[in-house]
Design a protein around this motif. Structure first.
Motif, short mmCIF file in Angstrom:
data_model
loop_
_atom_site.label_atom_id
_atom_site.label_comp_id
_atom_site.label_asym_id
_atom_site.label_seq_id
_atom_site.Cartn_x
_atom_site.Cartn_y
_atom_site.Cartn_z
N MET A 1 35.01 -1.39 -7.87
CA MET A 1 33.57 -1.63 -7.90
C MET A 1 33.27 -2.44 -6.64
O MET A 1 34.17 -3.00 -6.02
N ASP A 2 32.01 -2.51 -6.26
CA ASP A 2 31.63 -3.17 -5.01
C ASP A 2 32.19 -4.59 -4.87
O ASP A 2 32.56 -5.00 -3.79
N GLN B 1 34.58 11.59 -10.07
CA GLN B 1 33.30 11.53 -10.77
C GLN B 1 33.08 10.11 -11.27
O GLN B 1 34.04 9.37 -11.46
N GLU B 2 31.83 9.75 -11.47
CA GLU B 2 31.54 8.42 -11.99
C GLU B 2 31.81 8.39 -13.49
O GLU B 2 31.37 9.27 -14.22
N SER B 3 32.52 7.37 -13.91
CA SER B 3 32.85 7.23 -15.32
C SER B 3 31.72 6.54 -16.08
O SER B 3 30.76 6.05 -15.50
N TYR B 4 31.91 6.47 -17.37
CA TYR B 4 30.98 5.76 -18.26
C TYR B 4 30.81 4.31 -17.81
O TYR B 4 29.75 3.73 -17.96
N PHE B 5 31.86 3.73 -17.23
CA PHE B 5 31.85 2.33 -16.79
C PHE B 5 31.26 2.16 -15.40
O PHE B 5 31.19 1.05 -14.89
N GLY B 6 30.89 3.26 -14.74
CA GLY B 6 30.30 3.17 -13.42
C GLY B 6 31.30 3.12 -12.28
O GLY B 6 30.94 2.81 -11.16
N VAL B 7 32.55 3.41 -12.55
CA VAL B 7 33.56 3.46 -11.50
C VAL B 7 33.98 4.91 -11.29
O VAL B 7 33.84 5.75 -12.19
N HIS C 1 37.95 -6.63 -17.77
CA HIS C 1 36.56 -6.43 -18.19
C HIS C 1 36.43 -6.36 -19.71
O HIS C 1 35.34 -6.20 -20.23
#
Length: 174
Positions: A50-51, A92-98, A131
């Motif tokens: 993540m950023d 692809q982007e996961s449910y968690f945004g990664v 997390h």
């Protein structure tokens, strides 16, 4: 207690100076690359950041240049993940945004020499606060290879591990 540490570290991660963060990421990557466990590894697993997290793309690029197989995690169910080959064309982007692989061959734990483990906070014994999903603790519970994490100095914390927590073997900190 873990939740308050988690939230405090997330705030610190979000307000990091980007240039200083990038420099620390480069230095920690070089330190990891110099380690015998990295140099002898044929297959390494890391994560797509993540950023605010350690930028593992430096590590990925060098590992590929060094001819190593690079794997990244994919969530397959509640609390469950597997590692698949890193392929920037099939993410692809996961449910968690990664980002995670959209498909690929699952690699067994026995085939992974080194896992670069993410986390938000680490204590002196290498136990981590992530997390909160328990994905890495479950995966590492019977993993026999080498584990290492790269963290910023403010991610060091004092907390008591819980029964299900699995420590990483080495923490590189800057």
């Amino acid at each position: 207690m873990k939740e308050s540490i988690r939230q405090a570290v997330l705030k610190q991660l979000d307000k990091q100076d980007r240039q200083k963060k990038s420099e620390k990421d480069r230095v920690m990557t070089e330190e990891l690359l110099d380690k015998a466990v990295y140099q002898s590894a044929h297959t390494i697993a890391t994560y797509l950041p993540m950023d605010h997290e350690f930028d593992s793309y430096f590590l990925i690029a060098q590992a590929q240049a060094d001819g190593k197989r690079v794997l990244v995690p994919k969530v397959i169910g509640p609390g469950q993940m597997v590692f698949l080959p890193y392929d920037p064309e099939h993410l692809q982007e996961s449910y968690f945004g990664v980002l995670e692989p959209s498909h690929g061959q699952v690699f067994s734990k026995e085939a992974i020499d080194l896992i670069h483990v993410p986390g938000l906070a680490f204590n002196a014994e290498g136990y981590r606060i992530g997390h909160g999903g328990g994905y890495y603790d479950r995966y590492l519970a019977d993993y026999q290879g080498v584990t290492v994490s790269t963290i910023y100095d403010f991610q060091q914390a004092t907390f008591k591990e819980e029964e299900h927590d699995i420590p990483v073997q080495e923490v590189i900190c800057r």
